[in-house]
Design a protein around this motif. Structure first.
Motif, short mmCIF file in Angstrom:
data_model
loop_
_atom_site.label_atom_id
_atom_site.label_comp_id
_atom_site.label_asym_id
_atom_site.label_seq_id
_atom_site.Cartn_x
_atom_site.Cartn_y
_atom_site.Cartn_z
N GLU A 110 0.81 -1.21 0.00
CA GLU A 110 0.00 0.00 0.00
C GLU A 110 0.85 1.26 0.00
O GLU A 110 0.37 2.33 -0.37
N SER A 111 2.11 1.15 0.43
CA SER A 111 2.99 2.31 0.50
C SER A 111 4.44 1.85 0.45
O SER A 111 4.74 0.66 0.66
N LEU A 112 5.34 2.79 0.18
CA LEU A 112 6.77 2.48 0.22
C LEU A 112 7.20 2.11 1.64
O LEU A 112 8.08 1.26 1.83
N GLU A 113 6.57 2.75 2.64
CA GLU A 113 6.90 2.44 4.04
C GLU A 113 6.57 0.98 4.36
O GLU A 113 7.34 0.29 5.03
N ALA A 114 5.41 0.52 3.87
CA ALA A 114 5.02 -0.88 4.10
C ALA A 114 5.99 -1.83 3.40
O ALA A 114 6.35 -2.88 3.93
N CYS A 115 6.41 -1.44 2.21
CA CYS A 115 7.40 -2.24 1.47
C CYS A 115 8.71 -2.30 2.25
O CYS A 115 9.33 -3.37 2.37
N ALA A 116 9.13 -1.16 2.80
CA ALA A 116 10.39 -1.11 3.55
C ALA A 116 10.36 -2.03 4.77
O ALA A 116 11.38 -2.64 5.12
N GLU A 117 9.21 -2.14 5.41
CA GLU A 117 9.11 -3.02 6.58
C GLU A 117 9.43 -4.46 6.23
O GLU A 117 10.01 -5.20 7.04
N ASP A 118 9.06 -4.89 5.03
CA ASP A 118 9.32 -6.27 4.60
C ASP A 118 10.70 -6.43 3.95
O ASP A 118 11.34 -7.47 4.09
#
Length: 499
Positions: free
Chosen positions: A447-455
């Motif tokens: 949903e966001s780059l931040e969510a991608c970064a978490e993974d």
């Protein structure tokens, strides 16, 4: 399993990463290409080399891929900033690309300041007129190669030209456009005022999209050459530093990055476009939509170490060169190095200054010199951190990527000189990983780059400053800062002897 590809078009090589949905790098391919340096201060490349080597690398990646080509859903890009690629009406290159580290445009920078005024320029572009930027290069072409300028129909940044050759579509995006000195950074549009003042036709400026925007698919020809699916989505991507920030999780206020590649940067996230550093550091649009970052640059960071290895240890690798630097005490036994091999940018915007070894004596060995080079690069980067701190930014932890993150001695050195906790990530592929993350986000995986970064982004270790080392380096740093002012005039006098 689905995959994305991140293509990082660097100064010396293109690096291609295949990344799965868990953020794991499954394959990595690299192809190098040469610089063209006909005169002192000149730095060019043949854009066709970028295309040829990228297609060759993609062909190898797909050939060795265990899955089906349709499993590769997206491709995005990271690329060296500021470089000028000029195309004619038939969309063919008119000349070699002039690169970010080319310093021939000092007079054009002076002309920009004369016509616009330094304060007004900062108000529009957030950056001072420096030789590396794209506008001075355009003005140089206009003055010295007018027949080329007259034929030009559009200019592109390096990774945008590569993407055009893979898709047939012409665009740039905000993070790279911000490095041209033609973009109104806060308003996110080409500056008609600047184009008018310098008689640059507005049509030379390519359409701008967001970094995660899908701009097309690969052409049938590229599909046949590489084995990629015709359905693979191609996303705009970002400037190498913006992608390095994304690939290191620099996505919210307080996040800071140190990246040591050919050049070195200290980069800090900015939520708004109105922080005023008075041109002391760069201020660019982020690859994250409606965000910004401030950045200090050491022009010859990793390049200083590469130069030292190629000159004094040509047949050794970096591991061999640096294997005994931990046996050298802080201060390299009284030897200092300033990394001004190609001039400097932060805090000294100076194309004439050159590097120095200070304090040499007959007792110094090669490992003393190697450590001095590492310390000098880190001192230079610390000058950017010092500017950030003086402007109210709190920097107590820094993510380190690139060549400086590969050596534990260098990581501890950064912690001690920066007086901050240094965090090492599981992947050091900042720009390439950032490009892959833009593709993953663009494909709708997150949903966001931040969510991608978490993974995708995983810290694996940290280095804390050692109090005694911090104190010793503070003394050395005060000495280091004097070298620039005490060698500047000497380098001006020496410049007439350079070929």
């Amino acid at each position: 399993m689905k995959y994305v590809v991140g293509i990082d078009l660097g100064t010396s090589a293109v690096k291609i990463l295949l990344v799965n949905q868990y953020g794991e790098v499954c394959q990595e391919v690299s192809r190098s290409y040469p610089l063209i340096q006909e005169k002192s201060g000149y730095s060019e490349q043949n854009p066709e080399e970028w295309v040829e080597k990228t297609i060759d690398g993609l062909t190898e990646l797909v050939r060795d891929f265990n899955g089906h080509p349709n499993d590769i859903e997206g491709i995005s890009f990271s690329g060296q900033m500021h470089g000028l690629v000029l195309l004619n009406k038939e969309k063919n290159c008119l000349r070699n690309a002039i690169l970010w580290n080319d310093t021939r445009t000092t007079k054009q920078c002076e002309y920009i300041n004369e016509i616009v005024g330094e304060e007004r320029l900062l108000g529009i572009t957030k950056n001072p007129a420096l030789e590396g930027f794209t506008l001075p290069k355009l003005l140089w072409i206009k003055e010295f190669e007018p027949e080329i300028f007259e034929q030009a129909s559009v200019f592109l940044l390096p990774k945008d030209y590569l993407r055009y050759r893979l898709t047939g579509e012409i665009h740039t995006e905000y993070s790279d456009a911000a490095g041209t000195l033609l973009l109104n950074v806060k308003e996110k549009q080409w500056s008609e005022e600047l184009c008018t003042k310098f008689d640059i036709p507005l049509h030379l400026c390519p359409p701008i999209v967001e970094s995660h925007s899908c701009v097309g698919t690969v052409t049938e020809e590229v599909s046949k050459l590489t084995g990629l699916s015709r359905e693979v989505k191609v996303f705009a991507g970002g400037a190498d530093n913006a992608c390095g920030a994304i690939g290191s999780g620099i996505l919210k206020e307080g996040n800071t990055l140190c990246s040591i590649g050919t050049s070195g940067v200290v980069l800090s996230y900015e939520e708004h476009g109105d922080h005023d550093f008075k041109g002391k550091v760069h201020y660019f649009n982020h690859g994250k939509e409606d965000a910004f970052y401030s950045m200090g640059v050491t022009l010859a960071a990793g390049f200083s170490l590469s130069w030292f290895k190629d000159t004094f240890a040509e047949h050794e690798n970096f591991e061999q060169l640096l294997e005994s630097v931990d046996q050298v005490s802080i201060g390299s036994n009284g030897l200092l190095f300033t990394p001004y091999l190609v001039g400097e940018r932060t805090p000294h915007a100076d194309s004439v200054i050159r590097a120095s070894f200070i304090g040499m004596d007959a007792s110094h060995k090669r490992n003393d010199f190697a450590r001095a080079v590492m310390e000098g690069i880190t001192f230079s980067l610390n000058e950017s951190i010092e500017i950030f701190r003086h402007n109210g930014k709190k920097i107590d932890s820094i993510i380190s990527i690139g060549g400086g993150a590969k050596n534990p001695v260098w990581l501890q050195m950064q912690a001690d000189i920066f007086n901050a906790t240094i965090i090492k990530l599981s992947s050091e592929q900042g720009p390439g990983m950032g490009a892959a993350m833009l593709a993953a986000y663009g494909c709708g995986w997150f949903e966001s780059l931040e969510a991608c970064a978490e993974d995708f982004i995983k810290p694996i270790t940290s280095y804390k400053p050692i109090e005694e080392n911090v104190k010793n380096y503070e003394k050395l740093y005060l000495i280091y800062k004097q070298v620039y002012t005490k060698t500047r005039e000497l380098n001006v006098m020496l410049s007439e002897f350079r070929k």
